[in-house]
Design an enzyme around this catalytic site. Structure first.
Site, mmCIF file in Angstrom:
data_model
loop_
_atom_site.group_PDB
_atom_site.id
_atom_site.type_symbol
_atom_site.label_atom_id
_atom_site.label_comp_id
_atom_site.label_asym_id
_atom_site.label_seq_id
_atom_site.Cartn_x
_atom_site.Cartn_y
_atom_site.Cartn_z
ATOM 1 N N LYS A 107 0.838 -1.194 0.044
ATOM 2 C CA LYS A 107 -0.015 0.040 -0.206
ATOM 3 C C LYS A 107 0.810 1.226 -0.133
ATOM 4 O O LYS A 107 0.445 2.260 -0.600
ATOM 5 C CB LYS A 107 -1.100 -0.057 1.227
ATOM 6 N N GLU A 129 -10.213 6.611 2.743
ATOM 7 C CA GLU A 129 -11.249 5.636 3.415
ATOM 8 C C GLU A 129 -10.286 4.447 3.735
ATOM 9 O O GLU A 129 -9.185 4.118 3.122
ATOM 10 C CB GLU A 129 -12.327 5.173 2.066
ATOM 11 N N SER A 398 1.995 -9.723 -0.761
ATOM 12 C CA SER A 398 1.474 -8.482 -0.680
ATOM 13 C C SER A 398 1.839 -7.945 0.521
ATOM 14 O O SER A 398 1.864 -6.521 0.692
ATOM 15 C CB SER A 398 0.091 -8.193 -1.323
HETATM 16 C C1 LIG Z 1 -5.152 -4.084 1.302
HETATM 17 C C2 LIG Z 1 -4.357 -5.350 1.138
HETATM 18 C C3 LIG Z 1 -4.782 -6.038 0.182
HETATM 19 C C4 LIG Z 1 -5.900 -5.921 -0.900
HETATM 20 O O1 LIG Z 1 -5.896 -4.777 -1.745
HETATM 21 P P1 LIG Z 1 -5.506 -4.960 -3.082
HETATM 22 O O2 LIG Z 1 -5.839 -3.550 -3.817
HETATM 23 O O3 LIG Z 1 -6.278 -6.012 -3.883
HETATM 24 O O4 LIG Z 1 -4.152 -5.323 -3.381
HETATM 25 C C5 LIG Z 1 -3.969 -7.475 -0.354
HETATM 26 N N1 LIG Z 1 -3.138 -7.615 0.501
HETATM 27 C C6 LIG Z 1 -2.672 -6.938 1.844
HETATM 28 C C7 LIG Z 1 -1.587 -7.449 2.651
HETATM 29 C C8 LIG Z 1 -3.328 -5.807 1.939
HETATM 30 O O5 LIG Z 1 -3.070 -4.868 2.949
#
Ligand SMILES: *Cc1c(COP(=O)(O)O)cnc(C)c1O
Length: 434
Positions: A107, A129, A398
């Site tokens: 993020k 948000e 992610s």
């Molecule tokens: C917020 C989040 C997501 C989901 O958001 P995307 O916009 O689909 O990437 C995925 N993995 C983590 C670790 C997150 O914090």
């Protein structure tokens, strides 16, 4: 392979081309567009113009890289999961480590980019948000560092469920507003942020958290996240000398998936797999799989047209996932388009499979993945054994799992953790009495 090779030539030094541009109405095929109150149109037009400028402006990209390299540890590594690959006995598995960035997820790539845009537009105040609080957290750290006043809208229900993130946002100097409308969750927080933006458009910038919402947000967020895929492509070229056979990423709004996919899109030998939340089952309300399984239908809400989980009257349906970041009714219009054209395959993983994937990755590689990322891992682990040992899979990790300790501890049914929580709760009430 020399260590110096792994470092040099990995960062994309020029502003990346963006292969996913929408048409003049902000549509990607049948999805996207701009469905907002009239008063917000000038803001979005100004942002579209700025997006067109920065894509061709090497100084913006240099500022962006500088901040990410010195503040967030980019480039993030690619890790070859050798033990894991051997255990599964099929394709070789490589992990892109977005879990190692500032606030522990991808993020940061988005909020740093949007912070630089807000600065360029002369804005003094940032709003955002947040559902689970992860985007709010990332935004709060950026606002503190860049010197913006910051307000984060969060459904009242989520404020109650996500106390640790609310605590940190407030300590970072952000005002967290608990939204009491509707189901008091993410979609109500988005509506409230839009309302704030229409009233305060002179001095306020809306930093939207994923590749959703009205044009140009889906394109802008996807472009900022492309750094992840471009790095990973260069890293695999060095480590493996070829492209992976498949790339897996979890899909909430779609930003980390679009980020990593952009390194490989257009290469016909690479299959791109997006993994949604299969939750507890396939009944409405038990999952958040909008595309995989075919439960979602096209609709217009929250400023854009995409595939939503809704009933026949167009009312949004409740969603469930063990991963708060995947628990959303809509999905990026860019992914809706790519999957309708067969360029991305959509899959899903259940809550139970996700817990199994976390256990296996921790035991074999010593990495604690976020619940969200573990959806991508679970699908990859399911598929890897039927692939050949000279094939390769890349999974986008992610985020990291530290934030999920409450959920994971309860999934593992850890008794000493329960005793610890009880003791802390007693200590807390004790100090109040003192
Ligand atoms: C917020 C989040 C997501 C989901 O958001 P995307 O916009 O689909 O990437 C995925 N993995 C983590 C670790 C997150 O914090």
């Amino acid at each position: 392979m020399r260590v110096s090779d792994l470092i040099s030539g990995v960062l994309p030094l020029e502003p990346p081309k963006f292969p996913l541009l929408p048409d003049s109405r902000g549509y990607f095929g049948a999805f996207g567009g701009t469905y907002v109150p009239e008063i917000l149109i000038p803001n979005l037009q100004q942002l579209s113009k700025t997006f067109d400028q920065i894509r061709n402006d090497p100084t913006f990209w240099q500022d962006y890289l500088h901040e990410l390299v010195t503040f967030s540890g980019r480039p993030t590594p690619v890790t070859y999961a050798k033990n894991l690959s051997k255990t599964l006995g099929g394709a070789q598995i490589y992990l892109k480590r977005e879990d190692l960035g500032q606030t522990g997820a991808h993020k940061v790539n988005n909020v740093i980019g949007q912070g630089l845009i807000a600065r360029r537009l002369g804005k003094k105040r940032i709003i955002a948000e947040t559902g689970a609080g992860q985007h709010g957290m990332a935004t709060a750290t950026m606002a503190a560092r860049f010197g913006f006043e910051c307000t984060v809208y969060m459904g009242e229900e989520d404020v109650e469920r996500q106390r640790p993130n609310v605590f940190w946002m407030e300590r970072l100097g952000t005002r967290v507003v608990a939204v009491k409308d509707g189901t008091r969750t993410l979609k109500d927080a988005i509506n409230e942020a839009m309302r704030d933006w229409s009233t305060n458009h002179e001095d306020t910038y809306y930093a939207l958290g994923t590749a959703c919402g009205p044009h140009p947000f889906p394109a802008l967020v996807a472009w900022l996240q492309s750094i992840c895929g471009l790095e990973a492509r260069a890293q695999l070229q060095i480590m493996l000398g070829k492209m992976p056979d498949r790339v897996y990423a979890c899909v909430g709004g779609g930003s980390n998936a679009l980020g990593i996919f952009q390194g490989f899109i257009g290469s016909q030998q690479v299959q791109l797999v997006g993994v949604e939340a299969g939750g507890r089952g396939t009944k409405p309300g038990e999952h958040a799989s909008r595309i995989a399984g075919g439960a979602g239908t096209p609709g217009i809400a929250q400023g854009y047209e995409t595939i939503f989980l809704q009933n026949s009257d167009g009312q949004m349906i409740d969603t469930h996932s063990v991963a708060a970041g995947l628990d959303y009714v809509g999905v990026s219009p860019i992914l809706a388009d790519l999957s309708s054209k067969g360029l991305v395959k959509m899959d899903r993983a259940s809550d139970a499979e996700v817990v199994g994937a976390i256990k296996l990755l921790m035991a074999t590689e010593g990495i604690i993945p976020a619940l969200e990322s573990s959806h991508a891992l679970a699908a990859a682990f399911r598929d890897a054994p039927s692939m050949k040992t000279d094939q390769a899979i890349l999974v986008n990790v992610s985020g990291r799992g530290d934030k999920d300790i409450f959920t994971i501890a309860s999934a593992f049914d850890d008794d000493s953790w329960k005793r610890f929580l009880k003791k802390k709760a007693e200590e807390g009430s004790g100090s109040l009495k003192a």
